[in-house]
Design a protein around this motif. Sequence first.
Motif, mmCIF file in Angstrom:
data_model
loop_
_atom_site.group_PDB
_atom_site.id
_atom_site.type_symbol
_atom_site.label_atom_id
_atom_site.label_comp_id
_atom_site.label_asym_id
_atom_site.label_seq_id
_atom_site.Cartn_x
_atom_site.Cartn_y
_atom_site.Cartn_z
ATOM 1 N N ILE A 73 0.862 -1.190 0.000
ATOM 2 C CA ILE A 73 0.000 0.000 0.000
ATOM 3 C C ILE A 73 0.895 1.236 0.000
ATOM 4 N N ILE A 74 0.607 2.135 -0.949
ATOM 5 C CA ILE A 74 1.388 3.371 -1.055
ATOM 6 C C ILE A 74 0.462 4.546 -0.788
ATOM 7 N N ASP A 75 0.763 5.340 0.172
ATOM 8 C CA ASP A 75 -0.010 6.554 0.464
ATOM 9 C C ASP A 75 0.611 7.734 -0.270
ATOM 10 N N VAL A 76 -0.195 8.396 -1.076
ATOM 11 C CA VAL A 76 0.270 9.601 -1.788
ATOM 12 C C VAL A 76 -0.769 10.705 -1.613
#
Length: 216
Positions: free
Chosen positions: A9-12
């Motif tokens: 999971i990548i938070d941007v």
Amino acid sequence: MTRQTLKEIIDVSGVIESEHDIILRSEVNARIVRLLVPENNRVSEGRALLTFDTSTYTLQLQQAKINAEANKAQALTDLKNAKKTLQDALNKKQWLIAQNRTQLDKVSKQERFLEKEFKRIDNLRRELVVTQQNRDSQKQQLDQARIDERLARTNLRKIMADETEILTARNRLNLANTALSNASKQGDIAVQIAGNNLEKATLIGPFDGTVTHWDV
């Protein structure tokens, strides 16, 4: 050890923008009558979004049509009068030519008659049948007839050459034709502008999308 699936999971952070984004503004000044599409509702291209009070623009369109017809009618009347003026000028010239030809024919006949009469009197004077006074009187009448004939011929030439009144009438006719053309064009433009304003009294969706916010 337990086997499991790992999820990455990548938070941007950022801003999501639509492919087409437009702010619609009214092209006319009028009271809003009704919002046809609430906020956050999808619409298809060509869908009416809101309507304005069209009474003013309807009256303007009606007035534009009335003015256009009135101006065209006046221009047609002026054109009709200009045509009549030209025809009257042509008829007048023909009448004057006919009158002066008649006059010339009359004085020419009188001159020829007096020439013959003078020759007769002159011969009688040589034979001493008539007095010198009679001969001189006859000669005076002949001289006057010759003057009248030259004057009548000169007048006829002047009338045939004079185009002043006809040229003035032709210029008036040309101006009337131009005025009619201008009145027709200007009337059509005024009606078209008023009609366009009336059409603009409804805000239309330019493409498929969602109404995100109203600021009215």
